[in-house]
Design an enzyme around this catalytic site. Structure first.
Site, mmCIF file in Angstrom:
data_model
loop_
_atom_site.group_PDB
_atom_site.id
_atom_site.type_symbol
_atom_site.label_atom_id
_atom_site.label_comp_id
_atom_site.label_asym_id
_atom_site.label_seq_id
_atom_site.Cartn_x
_atom_site.Cartn_y
_atom_site.Cartn_z
ATOM 1 N N LEU A 1 0.713 -5.807 8.784
ATOM 2 C CA LEU A 1 -0.393 -5.545 7.862
ATOM 3 C C LEU A 1 -1.711 -5.701 8.598
ATOM 4 C CD1 LEU A 1 1.073 -7.443 4.809
ATOM 5 C CD2 LEU A 1 0.750 -4.971 4.973
ATOM 6 N N GLU A 2 -2.468 -4.628 8.722
ATOM 7 C CA GLU A 2 -3.701 -4.629 9.508
ATOM 8 C C GLU A 2 -4.944 -4.693 8.629
ATOM 9 O OE1 GLU A 2 -3.557 -1.380 12.268
ATOM 10 O OE2 GLU A 2 -1.570 -1.951 13.017
ATOM 11 N N ASN A 3 -4.755 -4.933 7.329
ATOM 12 C CA ASN A 3 -5.898 -4.997 6.420
ATOM 13 C C ASN A 3 -6.010 -6.350 5.745
ATOM 14 O OD1 ASN A 3 -6.901 -2.123 6.499
ATOM 15 N ND2 ASN A 3 -4.752 -1.791 6.015
#
Length: 559
Positions: free
Chosen positions: A384-386
């Protein structure tokens, strides 16, 4: 014609000197202390900042500050000014989203890779005696640089210097041990109104600012180890009390994650469930060197917060001449029969799955387990990059592991920024799930320069960058067998940070054996280093299978 007196004077002056003398322009006043950071951070209050040699606009040093999580690396200075007076603030900056401004006044920003000048103006209020100027970056961005900060205007009368420290905090206790953390609590200083922050020292080491709180969890500790702590109170003027008496605590015994059936050293690759210009592959066509195949990506279940779903991309199926869901499931079984693990990756650049409360954590665990049962996945990958909540994602992952049982594989692929310190979100999460974690493959790309575990900044794409970043997590408490090196499989696979296979292999050797290092060499080695990861198996195929052939062979040759 008669000349005016002023012209007569000028004519006389010209006749005597041959040139008209004019007054020179006044140089800009500057009332900033240590404006070029030539004296380190003297005069400045900074988070995640340091004075570095090298990328300076002038002189030998400049500020370099790195946002981390919710901390956007603010660096500020409070300056005495005069009331009802106009001032001009300027600075030379470079880097993504650099802000320059005044508390309660204006601000400006830029985003550029080269030095550029920011300028803003403001007028002090009728009763103003001081103002605070600041620089900062922005969430999720890389490091920024600043130099030659100027506040042009008259200085005010400094207030009387505060030299009185707060009183000593009391009743320090250490409790709630885990295998990697200890919880500290203490009584507030009786001068609590004047306290700016508390500082904690572990085992007599350098004190760390933990904020204006009366509790702190020391994480990243070794299992079954005794640690000594002491605390002091500090005010905004930099005065600190004496330390409390030391208090000690012992972590619990460590646990090794349940066996997964994987080799000691592994190669991990992401398989694309979409077509972005790389070679399209059926899952069964993924190169044999990959021990873990990460299926990219799960989708968010819009009807249930935290829930995940998965659908084979119809466009990909069409490109492959009718690749069906049944074909995909059969390919998973084929790979597993060959000793490979197939894992469902959650997230990616566009992933919008959020696990921020107990309900979302339960939804995540339940839905991910259903997908494991439906398709036969061996586990999950968190990419998850957010943004993530370490508390609730750890809760979700422990719940999922308890459902899945033996053989569960848990991997992660955080961006470099989120593994910079034990307070960074992904490193915090990794330490919370250390008991079930298979491997963290940090993405050592798309990141620019970053500070390593030795406090020095290294540019991406080098052996030094990879090794100095990896040792942050290793020193924080993750084991060598939980660390993998993540890099792009080809120059087209990422925006920046691609390195040849030889650089990856040298970094592996440096960490595992202490050989082939660059200028940075860790003080120890981790012979059980887990291996390497790449984005993606598809881009590897487009690049002639260079990564799986060369890095794969090197990883599998490790003793």
């Amino acid at each position: 014609m008669r000349l005016p007196i002023s012209r007569l004077a000028a004519t006389a002056l010209l006749s005597l000197t041959g040139a008209l003398l004019v007054p020179t322009a006044a140089h800009a006043a500057n009332i900033v202390t240590n404006p070029g950071f030539e004296s380190g951070l003297s005069g400045w209050s900074c988070s995640n900042g340091q004075a570095v040699a090298g990328p300076a606009h002038s002189g030998s040093y400049a500020l370099q500050a790195t946002p981390a999580g919710a901390d956007y690396a603010r660096c500020s200075q409070t300056i005495s000014v005069k009331p009802n007076t106009a001032y001009t603030l300027s600075a030379w900056v470079k880097g993504p989203y650099v802000y320059l401004g005044v508390d309660g006044g204006g601000s400006t920003w830029s985003s550029g890779t080269d030095w550029n000048k920011l300028t803003t103006t403001f007028t002090t209020g009728a009763s103003a005696t001081s103002t605070t100027v600041y620089l900062h970056g922005w969430y999720g961005q890389g490091p920024y640089n600043a130099d030659d900060v100027v506040l042009d205007g008259p200085g005010g009368t400094p207030p009387p210097q505060d030299t009185t420290p707060p009183t000593v905090p009391g009743a320090l206790t250490v409790g709630r041990p885990t295998s990697s953390s200890l919880a500290l609590s203490w009584s507030a200083s009786t001068d609590d109104v004047g306290v700016d922050h508390y500082e904690v020292s572990r085992d007599g080491g350098t004190a760390s600012n933990v904020g204006n709180v009366t509790g702190y969890t020391a994480s990243g500790l070794s299992a079954d180890t005794t640690y000594r702590f002491k605390v002091r109170a500090c005010d905004a003027a930099g005065n600190c009390s004496a330390y409390t008496s030391e208090a000690s605590g012992t972590t619990t015994g460590g646990t090794t994650p349940p066996p997964t059936g994987l080799p000691k050293h592994i190669l991990t690759g992401y398989w694309q469930n979409f077509d972005n210009g790389a070679t399209v592959q059926r899952l069964r066509d993924v190169q044999d060197a990959y021990d873990i195949i990460e299926v990219s990506f799960a989708d968010a279940d819009r009807s249930k917060p935290g829930g995940v779903t998965f659908t084979l991309d119809p466009a990909l199926s069409s490109r492959l001449g009718g690749y069906t869901d049944a074909d995909f499931r059969a390919d998973i079984r084929t790979k597993q029969a060959a000793g490979k693990k197939v894992v469902l990756s959650v997230g990616g650049q566009n992933g919008t799955i959020s696990v921020g409360d107990p309900t979302a954590a339960a939804n995540f665990a339940d839905s991910a387990y259903r997908l494991m049962q439906t398709y036969g996945f061996d586990g999950v990958d968190i990419d998850l990059e957010n943004g993530i909540s370490p508390t609730y994602m750890a809760q979700a992952l422990h719940s999922l592991q308890s459902k899945a049982g033996a053989g569960f594989v848990l991997t992660m692929a955080p961006e470099t920024l989120y593994m910079q310190s034990v307070g960074s979100t992904y490193l915090d999460l990794a330490l919370r799930v250390k008991d079930i974690l298979t491997v963290v493959n940090t993405q050592y790309y798309n990141s620019g320069a970053m500070n390593g575990c030795d406090g020095k900044a290294y540019g991406q794409g080098t052996v030094d960058f990879i090794t100095a970043q990896a040792c942050i997590a290793l020193r924080a408490g993750l084991r060598g067998d939980q660390i993998g090196i993540g890099v792009p499989a080809s120059p087209r696979a990422a925006g920046s940070g691609y390195v040849p296979a030889s650089v990856v292999n040298n970094a592996i050797d440096c960490l595992a054996k202490g050989t082939n290092c660059g200028s940075f060499k860790p003080g120890t080695t981790w012979p059980d280093l887990r291996g390497a990861m790449t984005w993606s198996t598809n881009w590897d195929a487009s690049n002639g299978n260079d990564f799986s052939t060369n890095v794969g062979a090197h990883v599998h040759s490790l003793p």
